[in-house]
Design an enzyme around this catalytic site. Structure first.
Site, PDB file in Angstrom:
ATOM      1  CB  THR A   1      14.534   0.187   1.234  1.00 33.49           C
ATOM      2  OG1 THR A   1      13.861   0.121  -0.103  1.00 33.49           O
ATOM      3  CG2 THR A   1      16.025   0.776   1.185  1.00 33.49           C
TER       4      THR A   1
ATOM      5  CE  LYS B   1      15.792  -0.066  -2.836  1.00 25.93           C
ATOM      6  NZ  LYS B   1      14.976   1.221  -2.485  1.00 25.93           N
TER       7      LYS B   1
ATOM      8  CB  THR C   1      14.772   5.059  -4.426  1.00 25.94           C
ATOM      9  OG1 THR C   1      14.826   6.535  -4.290  1.00 25.94           O
ATOM     10  CG2 THR C   1      15.539   4.153  -3.604  1.00 25.94           C
TER      11      THR C   1
ATOM     12  CD  GLU D   1       6.638   0.770  -0.940  1.00 26.51           C
ATOM     13  OE1 GLU D   1       7.743   0.933  -0.381  1.00 26.51           O
ATOM     14  OE2 GLU D   1       5.918   1.527  -0.941  1.00 26.51           O
TER      15      GLU D   1
ATOM     16  CG  ASN E   1       4.330   3.889   0.812  1.00 24.04           C
ATOM     17  OD1 ASN E   1       5.488   3.926   1.056  1.00 24.04           O
ATOM     18  ND2 ASN E   1       3.834   3.090   0.057  1.00 24.04           N
TER      19      ASN E   1
ATOM     20  CB  THR F   1       6.046   8.188  12.202  1.00 24.98           C
ATOM     21  OG1 THR F   1       5.191   7.388  11.423  1.00 24.98           O
ATOM     22  CG2 THR F   1       6.146   9.483  11.709  1.00 24.98           C
TER      23      THR F   1
END
Lengths: 403, 403
Positions: B153, B179, B193, B275, B398, B403
Site C-alpha cells: 500500500t 507489506k 495491517t 512511512e 497520513n 482525500t
C-alpha cells in the site's frame, strides 16, 4: 474571568518577574509569587518516575511545613532535571537565597523549573536576579500577568483564568496561571512540564485544599493530552492566603465548582496552545462499560498518530478512529460503535452511516475546533476529553528544540 | 536470501498477481498463493478488538480444516474492515469463487485485505479478476515477487526474505513476503495491517508449526513499531507444503533459527520502509528488572512523539529519553540510568556523561540507521527493538490518505 470579565486578583499575594538569562531569547524567565503570610498549600506532581530536582525539594518542603508556602519561585528555560546532585544543590541554594530576601524559612519556598532537561540549573543567574525581583513585587493584575508571561517556554500566549464567588457575605477570589504546550499528558499523583498555579484568598485548611485540588484536576488536567508524553516536571500548586476572611469547609460545592471551572479553562487553553496545533478536538465518549473504559478510549484516540494526522488533514477517515477504539483495551462490541462529528452521523453500528456525507464531514473537520462523539452502547460510562491534531509543524518544533 | 544470494522458492506452491481495480493507482492489487496440495497452516492475528472481515473468515476456515490451506487470496487497496455484514458477505463470496476456480473447498481459502478501513470490499471486482489470475499462476521467483508487489500500500518497496537449510539430507526452503509501512505496532494473538506470509516446503504438523511461528514472531514482529497504532488487519501466516520430503519435529533448532531469521529480516525491512522514515533506530535495553520491563521501556521510547521527533532532527536531546523511561511503567532508579549512542557515552548515572560531546552525538544521529543502548542496572532483563523517527513527511502522508 469574573462575570464582568474583570481581572480580580486574590488578596494576600504579590507577584513579579524578571530576566535572569536562562532563556536564550532574553525574555523574562524568573518569577515569584509571594504570600504576605504563610499560605495553605496543596500540590500534585507528575507520576513520571524521573522527576526534576525542584519536585524533590517541593515534597520535602511541604512535609517540613505541613503544607505552608510563602514563596513560589519559578523559572523557565531550564528544567533542572536529570542533572544529578548538582541540580538538587542548585535548587536548594536558590531557595535559601529567596528565603533570606523575603524573610522566611527555606522550607517555605516552593521552586519550579521548566525547559530543557539534562542541563543543571545555573543557580548563580537566579541568585543574581532575585534581590531586584523581590524589591519590585506588586499585587496589581499587571504583576500577575508578568508571572504568567515569564514561565512560558514554547507556549505562544499566556494562560490565565479567574473566578470569584461570595461566601458568607465575603468576596472570595480565585486566580490561576499556567504554562504548557508540549510534553503534555499530565499524570499527576498527590505529593506534576505543565506548571499550574492557582491562588485564592479563602481560608482553607491544607487537607481540604488537597481534596478540592484532586477533584478539580481529575476533570480538567487529567482530561487533556497534546502528545502523550508525561513530563518530569508537571506541577499543580493551589495556595490559599485566607486574606478574604472567608473560611471554607471541606464540602463547599460552589467553591469546588469555581475551582474546577478555573482549572478546566486553563486545561483547554493548554490544548489550544499545543505545539503546532491547528485543530482542537473535544472527544465525548458515552455508553462505555464504565468511566475508566471511556477514558481508555479517549486516550487511545488522543495518542494515535494516525488519528491525529487525519485530524491535521481534516480527513474524515473514521476507520482510524474505529481501529484505535479497538486497541484501546476498553470492553467494546465493534458492531455497536456509533460515531458522530458534531451532529453529522459518520459511523453507525460499526459501519459507515447511511447518511455519511464525506464532503460535509471534511468541511466540519476544517474548523479550528470540533467535537467528536462516540457511543459504545456498553453501559453508562462516559468522559469528555480535549486533545489536538498532530501536524508537520509539531515535528518541526520538536526536531529543532535544543539545537 | 540464501548464502549465495539466490532466491530459492519452496516447492509445492504457485503464485500470481493481477490488477482488480482496487488501488486508485491502477497497480496490481490482487494476489494468490496456491498450494498444490493442502498445506499445514499456522497463523497469528491482530489483538485489536476491531478486526477486519477476512480475519473472521480465516479463523473460521482454519478451525473447519484443522489448519489446512490451499489458497491464500490477498488484496490491497481495501481493508474490508468496519464494513458490517456486507464486508463478511463480500469476503465469503470471493472465497467461494476462488475455491471453485482452484478446485478446493471454500474453507481451504485464506483471505487477507489491506487498505482503507470502512469501505466494503467490492467483491465483484475481485471475482471478475480471479479466473485470469488463476490461469497464469507460476512457481518462478518472478511470480513470487509479483505477489510481494501486489500487496503493498504505502510501502515504497517489496519486502521478501529467504532461507534454506539441509535436513536429513534434503534441502528445505523458506520464503517470506510481507507489506507494512504505517499503522505498525503489531500485537498478535494466536488464532495480525501488517501482512506476512511465510512458506516452506518442509513437512510440519500444524501444532508444531504454530509453536515455531509464535517463537519467531516474539523476537521479530513483536519487537518493532513505526507509529504505535495496532492495525485491525495484521496477519502472519506460515504454510508448510511438505514438498521437500523433509519432516521436521517440534524442536528443530536449525529450522527455528532459520524461520526467526527470515521473520527478523522482514520486521527490519518494515521498519526501514516506515512511512516518512529518515532514521531507523535500534534500541538495546539492558539491565532491566526483567525482560517485560525492558520491552516496556523500548515501547515507551518507540511511541514517544518527543523522542521520535528528536531523532528526526538528529537532536541529541537525551533528556527526552530519560523522561520516557520514567513514564514507561518499568521499575527504574533514575540515578542509575546509563545511555550510549553507539559507542558514545551520553548519560551516566542519570545525568549528562562527563564525556558528552554534543557535536559528536549530533553527527552520530545524522546517520540513516543508529543504535541506542540503555542500561538500567536493575537486573538481567533485556531486549532489542527496532523503531523509527517521526517526520513531517509522516504527517503529510497520513494527513492526506483518503482525500
Amino acid at each position: 474571568m469574573s462575570e464582568a470579565g474583570q481581572v480580580l486578583i486574590p488578596k494576600g499575594f504579590r507577584f513579579g518577574a524578571t530576566t535572569a538569562g536562562l532563556k536564550p531569547s532574553g525574555r523574562a524567565d524568573l518569577a515569584l509569587i509571594v504570600a504576605d503570610k504563610p499560605a495553605s498549600a496543596a500540590a500534585m506532581f507528575t507520576a513520571n518516575r524521573v522527576q526534576a530536582a525542584p519536585l524533590a525539594l517541593d515534597k520535602e518542603h511541604l512535609r517540613a511545613t505541613a503544607g505552608q508556602v510563602r514563596v513560589v519561585m519559578m523559572n523557565a528555560g531550564n528544567a533542572n532535571c536529570a542533572a544529578g546532585q548538582a541540580g538538587i544543590d542548585a535548587a536548594r541554594t536558590a531557595c535559601a537565597v529567596a528565603a533570606q530576601i523575603v524573610g522566611c524559612r527555606p522550607e517555605e519556598v516552593f521552586p519550579s523549573s521548566t525547559g530543557i532537561i539534562g542541563v543543571p540549573l545555573p543557580a548563580e543567574k537566579v541568585i543574581a536576579a532575585l534581590p531586584d525581583l523581590a524589591a519590585r513585587l506588586g499585587s496589581e493584575p499587571g504583576h500577575f500577568f508578568d508571572v504568567a508571561q515569564a514561565i512560558l517556554t514554547t507556549d505562544t500566549s499566556e494562560k490565565t483564568a479567574f473566578a470569584q464567588l461570595e461566601i458568607e457575605g465575603r468576596e472570595v477570589r480565585i486566580a490561576a496561571l499556567c504554562k504548557g504546550a508540549g510534553m503534555i499528558h499530565p499524570q499527576l499523583v498527590p505529593h506534576a512540564t505543565m506548571l499550574v498555579y492557582v491562588i485564592t484568598d479563602a481560608t482553607i485548611e491544607p487537607a481540604h485544599l488537597q481534596s478540592y485540588l484532586n477533584a478539580a484536576i481529575e476533570s480538567s488536567f487529567h482530561r487533556i493530552s497534546v502528545d502523550g508524553d508525561t513530563s518530569t516536571n508537571d506541577t499543580v500548586l493551589l495556595l490559599a492566603s485566607g486574606a478574604s476572611g472567608a473560611a471554607i469547609p471541606g464540602n463547599h460545592a460552589a467553591f469546588a465548582a469555581a475551582l474546577t471551572g478555573v482549572c478546566t479553562s486553563l486545561a483547554k487553553q493548554i490544548v489550544a496552545d499545543g505545539e503546532g496545533v491547528t485543530h482542537v478536538v473535544e472527544l465525548r465518549i458515552e455508553g462505555a462499560a464504565n468511566d475508566a473504559d471511556a477514558l481508555k478510549i479517549a486516550k487511545a484516540l488522543a495518542h494515535s498518530p494516525l488519528v491525529k494526522t487525519a485530524w491535521a488533514g481534516s480527513d474524515p477517515n473514521w476507520g482510524r478512529l474505529v481501529a484505535a477504539i479497538g486497541y484501546s483495551g476498553a470492553s467494546i462490541e465493534p458492531e455497536r460503535i456509533d460515531i458522530s462529528f458534531g451532529d453529522l452521523p459518520i459511523c453507525r453500528d460499526g459501519g459507515r452511516a447511511a447518511e455519511f456525507d464525506e464532503a460535509a464531514a471534511h468541511a466540519y473537520l476544517k474548523q479550528g475546533a470540533f467535537s467528536i462523539s462516540i457511543h459504545l452502547h456498553q453501559g453508562s460510562g462516559s468522559c469528555v476529553f480535549w486533545t489536538t491534531d498532530l501536524t508537520a509543524e509539531y515535528v518541526h518544533i520538536n526536531a529543532d528544540y535544543s539545537t
